[in-house]
Design an enzyme around this catalytic site. Sequence first.
Site, PDB file in Angstrom:
ATOM      1  N   GLU A 187       0.826  -1.201   0.000  1.00 14.42           N
ATOM      2  CA  GLU A 187       0.000   0.000   0.000  1.00 14.42           C
ATOM      3  C   GLU A 187       0.863   1.256   0.000  1.00 14.42           C
ATOM      4  OE1 GLU A 187      -3.995  -1.686   2.207  1.00 14.42           O
ATOM      5  OE2 GLU A 187      -2.732  -0.281   3.300  1.00 14.42           O
TER       6      GLU A 187
ATOM      7  N   GLU B   5      -1.121  -9.830  -6.654  1.00 17.62           N
ATOM      8  CA  GLU B   5      -1.112 -10.561  -7.928  1.00 17.62           C
ATOM      9  C   GLU B   5      -0.209  -9.875  -8.947  1.00 17.62           C
ATOM     10  OE1 GLU B   5      -5.442 -10.779  -6.385  1.00 17.62           O
ATOM     11  OE2 GLU B   5      -3.704  -9.478  -6.145  1.00 17.62           O
TER      12      GLU B   5
ATOM     13  N   CYS C 250      -8.830  -8.392  -8.118  1.00 20.69           N
ATOM     14  CA  CYS C 250      -9.565  -7.209  -8.575  1.00 20.69           C
ATOM     15  C   CYS C 250      -9.545  -7.152 -10.102  1.00 20.69           C
ATOM     16  CB  CYS C 250      -8.951  -5.942  -7.974  1.00 20.69           C
ATOM     17  SG  CYS C 250      -7.367  -5.453  -8.705  1.00 20.69           S
TER      18      CYS C 250
END
Length: 129
Positions: A43, A54, A85
């Site tokens: 993050e 991923e 996502c």
Amino acid sequence: MEDDLIRTARAARANAYAPYSGYTVGAALETVDGRVFAGANVENASLGLTNCAERVALGAAITAGARGFKRIVVVTHSSPPAAPCGACRQALAEFGHDMVVEAVGPDGSCCWRLGQLLPDAFGGEYLES
């Protein structure tokens, strides 16, 4: 029974950097020739700059010269387990739609082919014309 790919993804998750969301993710990507590349989410205070596990694993694989992928395992603490996502689905689809995608959480797992998660994906063939 937990296989090596799941164990690798769990170990990667332990190294995730998620001080803002607390949502840690680990991924392990297996190539067609049996190599395994791990990734963890990273993050950033500017949340749009966050890297998913991923895509971190995919970047490591590409950097090592891999281009063919067989399976990716994504480990989270979500129940039901969280699938990749949309951005990760699109990044993975660049290398084919037959890859097995397995999402693993504390109460079980779900499995798909990448093409099921991203039907009619945008691909490089559109850029060649």
